[in-house]
Design a protein around this motif. Structure first.
Motif, PDB file in Angstrom:
ATOM      1  N   TYR A   1       0.856  -1.109   0.048  1.00  0.00           N
ATOM      2  CA  TYR A   1       0.132   0.115  -0.124  1.00  0.00           C
ATOM      3  C   TYR A   1       0.951   1.057  -0.037  1.00  0.00           C
ATOM      4  N   SER A   2       1.998   1.231   0.618  1.00  0.00           N
ATOM      5  CA  SER A   2       2.833   2.372   0.775  1.00  0.00           C
ATOM      6  C   SER A   2       3.647   2.793  -0.490  1.00  0.00           C
ATOM      7  N   LYS A   3       3.532   1.887  -1.476  1.00  0.00           N
ATOM      8  CA  LYS A   3       4.283   2.146  -2.691  1.00  0.00           C
ATOM      9  C   LYS A   3       3.238   1.820  -3.891  1.00  0.00           C
ATOM     10  N   TYR A   4       2.065   1.488  -3.411  1.00  0.00           N
ATOM     11  CA  TYR A   4       1.195   1.159  -4.655  1.00  0.00           C
ATOM     12  C   TYR A   4       1.861   0.410  -5.765  1.00  0.00           C
ATOM     13  N   LEU A   5       1.783   0.599  -7.056  1.00  0.00           N
ATOM     14  CA  LEU A   5       2.171  -0.352  -7.953  1.00  0.00           C
ATOM     15  C   LEU A   5       3.688  -0.056  -8.373  1.00  0.00           C
ATOM     16  N   THR A   6       4.682  -0.665  -8.139  1.00  0.00           N
ATOM     17  CA  THR A   6       5.945  -0.101  -8.865  1.00  0.00           C
ATOM     18  C   THR A   6       6.191  -0.790 -10.286  1.00  0.00           C
ATOM     19  N   ASP A   7       7.317  -0.424 -10.977  1.00  0.00           N
ATOM     20  CA  ASP A   7       7.533  -0.910 -12.171  1.00  0.00           C
ATOM     21  C   ASP A   7       7.750  -2.509 -12.219  1.00  0.00           C
ATOM     22  N   SER A   8       8.337  -2.829 -10.979  1.00  0.00           N
ATOM     23  CA  SER A   8       8.853  -4.425 -11.088  1.00  0.00           C
ATOM     24  C   SER A   8       7.763  -5.101 -10.684  1.00  0.00           C
ATOM     25  N   GLU A   9       6.707  -4.501  -9.888  1.00  0.00           N
ATOM     26  CA  GLU A   9       5.650  -5.219  -9.729  1.00  0.00           C
ATOM     27  C   GLU A   9       4.720  -5.438 -10.800  1.00  0.00           C
ATOM     28  N   GLU A  10       4.484  -4.321 -11.699  1.00  0.00           N
ATOM     29  CA  GLU A  10       3.753  -4.736 -13.035  1.00  0.00           C
ATOM     30  C   GLU A  10       4.297  -5.500 -13.946  1.00  0.00           C
ATOM     31  N   GLU A  11       5.738  -5.666 -13.905  1.00  0.00           N
ATOM     32  CA  GLU A  11       6.343  -6.709 -14.949  1.00  0.00           C
ATOM     33  C   GLU A  11       5.977  -8.047 -14.278  1.00  0.00           C
ATOM     34  N   TYR A  12       6.118  -8.104 -12.900  1.00  0.00           N
ATOM     35  CA  TYR A  12       5.974  -9.547 -12.472  1.00  0.00           C
ATOM     36  C   TYR A  12       4.358 -10.138 -12.650  1.00  0.00           C
ATOM     37  N   LEU A  13       3.700  -8.959 -12.510  1.00  0.00           N
ATOM     38  CA  LEU A  13       2.123  -9.534 -12.704  1.00  0.00           C
ATOM     39  C   LEU A  13       1.734  -9.855 -14.389  1.00  0.00           C
ATOM     40  N   LYS A  14       2.593  -9.665 -15.217  1.00  0.00           N
ATOM     41  CA  LYS A  14       2.246  -9.880 -16.557  1.00  0.00           C
ATOM     42  C   LYS A  14       2.862 -11.319 -16.660  1.00  0.00           C
ATOM     43  N   GLU A  15       3.799 -11.790 -15.935  1.00  0.00           N
ATOM     44  CA  GLU A  15       4.290 -13.083 -15.730  1.00  0.00           C
ATOM     45  C   GLU A  15       3.182 -13.967 -15.039  1.00  0.00           C
ATOM     46  N   VAL A  16       2.598 -13.644 -14.064  1.00  0.00           N
ATOM     47  CA  VAL A  16       1.534 -14.276 -13.313  1.00  0.00           C
ATOM     48  C   VAL A  16       0.746 -14.465 -14.085  1.00  0.00           C
ATOM     49  N   ARG A  17       0.200 -13.457 -14.833  1.00  0.00           N
ATOM     50  CA  ARG A  17      -1.055 -13.427 -15.657  1.00  0.00           C
ATOM     51  C   ARG A  17      -0.941 -14.671 -16.540  1.00  0.00           C
ATOM     52  N   ASP A  18       0.470 -14.668 -17.221  1.00  0.00           N
ATOM     53  CA  ASP A  18       0.526 -15.699 -18.420  1.00  0.00           C
ATOM     54  C   ASP A  18       0.543 -17.127 -17.728  1.00  0.00           C
ATOM     55  N   ILE A  19       1.052 -17.367 -16.511  1.00  0.00           N
ATOM     56  CA  ILE A  19       1.054 -18.553 -15.823  1.00  0.00           C
ATOM     57  C   ILE A  19      -0.524 -18.935 -15.615  1.00  0.00           C
ATOM     58  N   PHE A  20      -1.128 -18.151 -14.942  1.00  0.00           N
ATOM     59  CA  PHE A  20      -2.628 -18.523 -14.583  1.00  0.00           C
ATOM     60  C   PHE A  20      -3.499 -18.631 -15.760  1.00  0.00           C
ATOM     61  N   LYS A  21      -3.302 -17.895 -17.056  1.00  0.00           N
ATOM     62  CA  LYS A  21      -3.988 -17.994 -18.281  1.00  0.00           C
ATOM     63  C   LYS A  21      -3.886 -19.524 -18.938  1.00  0.00           C
ATOM     64  N   ALA A  22      -2.417 -19.758 -18.753  1.00  0.00           N
ATOM     65  CA  ALA A  22      -2.288 -21.189 -19.484  1.00  0.00           C
ATOM     66  C   ALA A  22      -2.842 -22.402 -18.754  1.00  0.00           C
ATOM     67  N   ARG A  23      -2.984 -21.991 -17.444  1.00  0.00           N
ATOM     68  CA  ARG A  23      -3.514 -23.262 -16.490  1.00  0.00           C
ATOM     69  C   ARG A  23      -5.178 -22.953 -16.398  1.00  0.00           C
ATOM     70  N   GLN A  24      -5.700 -22.365 -17.067  1.00  0.00           N
ATOM     71  CA  GLN A  24      -7.126 -22.089 -16.826  1.00  0.00           C
ATOM     72  C   GLN A  24      -7.614 -21.625 -15.446  1.00  0.00           C
ATOM     73  N   LYS A  25      -6.652 -20.934 -14.744  1.00  0.00           N
ATOM     74  CA  LYS A  25      -7.107 -20.919 -13.290  1.00  0.00           C
ATOM     75  C   LYS A  25      -7.098 -19.426 -13.052  1.00  0.00           C
ATOM     76  N   PHE A  26      -7.276 -18.370 -13.869  1.00  0.00           N
ATOM     77  CA  PHE A  26      -7.109 -17.055 -13.661  1.00  0.00           C
ATOM     78  C   PHE A  26      -7.862 -16.381 -12.642  1.00  0.00           C
ATOM     79  N   HIS A  27      -9.079 -17.099 -12.390  1.00  0.00           N
ATOM     80  CA  HIS A  27      -9.848 -16.596 -11.460  1.00  0.00           C
ATOM     81  C   HIS A  27      -9.558 -16.991  -9.781  1.00  0.00           C
ATOM     82  N   SER A  28      -8.457 -17.821  -9.911  1.00  0.00           N
ATOM     83  CA  SER A  28      -8.108 -18.086  -8.540  1.00  0.00           C
ATOM     84  C   SER A  28      -6.957 -17.239  -8.241  1.00  0.00           C
TER      85      SER A  28
END
Length: 558
Positions: free
Chosen positions: A360-387
């Protein structure tokens, strides 16, 4: 619950109205029906300090008006379902003292996420509201039957596989049986073996879902130093994960409940053979060894400052949060010069669900945004995005930093807007604002036997208690926080329930429980079903070339 609409057309009129209503009722809810985002509207209401003051922003509860909903609602003390078409209808029907059921009849995941997020915005206790998709409810009821049907299909494949194996063996003794189709199948034996291994794995997954009390595997993911380990400790009910600010998590630390009321520490090689296994009577002894491993890894440049996955078993009471929970405390992938990213990626692939923690004290940093893109790809590939669940942690920091947003809804809405800009899939994500530290400190004081907070006491009485129980340092933090709650929220009495509820963790735990018991098993079945269909087709093509055709419940030998 009382509520009314505001639209931002006349900010100064809205400010006057909101001030008046908050003075009458500190829990009054406002429904935003204007243009633009809530966080921008709240910024306008603050008006650089000339509008709503900090105390009012702390109390301010607002959500989107959400018209044209397709929802049915049932309250425990009512005997009938009612149609809900807007958030105003829903809030009018809610009662924080009574449990309710919210059936999203449209079966829209977006509408489901919208409703849950609005309840979070207005700080409604989610353990009092069971929100579900109609189809999801029907699928949950039919899941045991569907699992058996998938198992029958896999059994048919295996039966056909046995027939192929027998024909191949007979052909060795009688070359006349080596038909061109069987020779073709023999040439594809590598594909046959690979498919067979997958079939066996899927059968094991389905068996665990149907028969065994399968572990719910949860990854806590984030960039470094966002409070992951405090969340882990809160979920497992033990102070095991290191929260040393100078000590980064150097690999996946996997926490499981032990069956012998002892603490365990072990590590395995790539073939799952144990490299070592230590057993402890004392939590402190285990923590000392685990911390020592982390410090060694921190200086081990040759291995990328990383550790193999470390497993920790801990004794848990029968009333612990989850019946069967395995928690992965993952390393932050952004530590320079480390191999942490691959370990975090592996944990996300192994787990049923993940909590992504944002500071909360940093909001979204550049490194968090980059990591989130990787996380998205992993969960989409496993059809578990809503978990994939998001938490905005360290919400208690808003009291210490004058520059931070004082409104929970405003802070969360800002992050939601940023997430939707990162990827369209994040538009219907759900974000939980929490203070894991507040929850953990309350739980630790409770485990230390401080019974005075079982019932409400004043902030002054809590001050005396912290001096009387200097052996419980968490009381000092709780006392300081009680002064913020008293000053800005008008809270007069404090107890464990008040602190835990204020932390936001019960809402997160309630939602995780729902995922563990309903959504995650459904997503696993859907994923396995898709894979089974693919393998079924592959086998059918392979076997068909040998004159063996797989039927629905059996096979036909050609």
């Amino acid at each position: 619950m009382r509520c009314m609409e505001v639209d931002g057309a006349d900010i100064h009129s809205d400010i006057a109205l909101i001030k008046r209503m908050l003075a009458e009722d500190g829990e009054f809810v406002f429904l935003y029906a204007g243009k633009g985002a809530i966080h921008d509207y709240i910024h306008s209401l603050h008006d650089g300090g000339n509008g709503l003051d900090d105390e009012e922003l702390y109390k301010f509860r607002i959500c989107y008006a959400g018209k044209n909903l397709n929802v049915k609602f049932l309250r425990d003390d009512k005997g009938f379902w009612q149609d809900i078409t807007s958030m105003k209808c829903l809030i009018d029907a809610l009662d924080t003292a009574t449990s309710c059921y919210i059936d999203v009849s449209s079966d829209s995941r977006e509408e489901f996420a919208f409703i849950v997020q609005q309840l979070i915005y207005i700080q409604y206790p989610l353990d009092k509201a069971d929100v579900f998709l109609s189809q999801e409810f029907r699928d949950a009821e039919n899941m045991p039957l569907r699992i058996r049907e998938l198992g029958d299909k896999l059994t048919a494949i295996r039966a056909a596989a046995v027939e192929v194996k027998q024909r191949l063996l007979l052909a060795k003794d009688d070359p006349s049986m080596a038909t061109p189709s069987l020779i073709k199948l023999s040439a594809n034996i590598d594909s046959y073996v690979e498919c067979g291994n997958k079939v066996k794995a899927y059968l094991e997954i389905l068996h665990k879902l149907l028969v065994e009390n399968r572990d719910f595997r949860l990854a806590i993911a984030a960039t470094k130093k966002t409070g992951k380990s405090v969340i882990v400790n809160s979920l497992i009910g033990q102070d095991l994960a290191s929260t040393d600010i100078q000590l980064a998590t150097p690999g996946n630390f996997i926490y499981r409940k032990s069956t012998d009321n002892k603490y365990h520490l072990w590590m395995e090689d790539d073939e799952h053979n144990q490299l070592f296994h230590k057993i402890y009577d004392s939590r402190l002894d285990l923590c000392k060894d685990a911390e020592g491993m982390c410090r060694c890894a921190q200086n081990d440049m040759n291995n990328g400052f990383s550790l193999r996955d470390v497993s920790i078993g801990y004794p848990a009471s029968d009333d612990s949060l989850f019946a069967s929970l395995t928690v992965y405390d993952t390393p932050g992938p952004d530590a320079a010069g480390t191999n942490h990213r691959e370990a975090a990626r592996r944990a996300l692939n192994e787990c049923d669900a993940a909590v992504f923690c944002i500071d909360y004290s940093k909001y979204l940093t550049d490194s968090e945004e980059e990591y989130l893109k990787e996380v998205r790809d992993i969960f989409k590939a496993r059809q578990k995005f809503h978990s994939l669940i998001f938490v905005l942690n360290k919400m208690d920091a808003r009291y210490a930093d004058a520059k931070q947003s004082k409104s929970i809804a405003g802070a969360v809405d800002f992050i939601k807007t940023r997430l939707s800009q990162i990827a369209d899939e994040y538009r219907d994500c759900i974000i939980f604002p929490i203070s894991a530290l507040e929850y953990f400190n309350a739980a630790e004081a409770e485990r230390a036997g401080v019974t005075e907070l079982n019932a409400p006491i004043s902030a002054n009485e809590l001050k005396k208690l912290k001096f009387a129980r200097r052996d419980v340092p968490e009381l000092s933090w709780l006392h300081t926080h009680s002064l913020n709650l008293e000053c800005y929220h008008g809270v007069a009495k404090f107890c464990y329930y008040v602190f835990k509820r204020d932390s936001g963790m019960p809402a997160l735990i309630s939602y995780l429980t729902r995922i563990a018991t309903v959504k995650s098993p459904l997503e696993i079945v859907n994923h396995v079903a898709a894979e089974i269909e693919q393998q079924y087709q592959t086998f059918d093509d392979l076997f068909g070339s040998a004159g063996i055709h797989i039927g629905g419940d059996s096979y036909e030998a050609g």
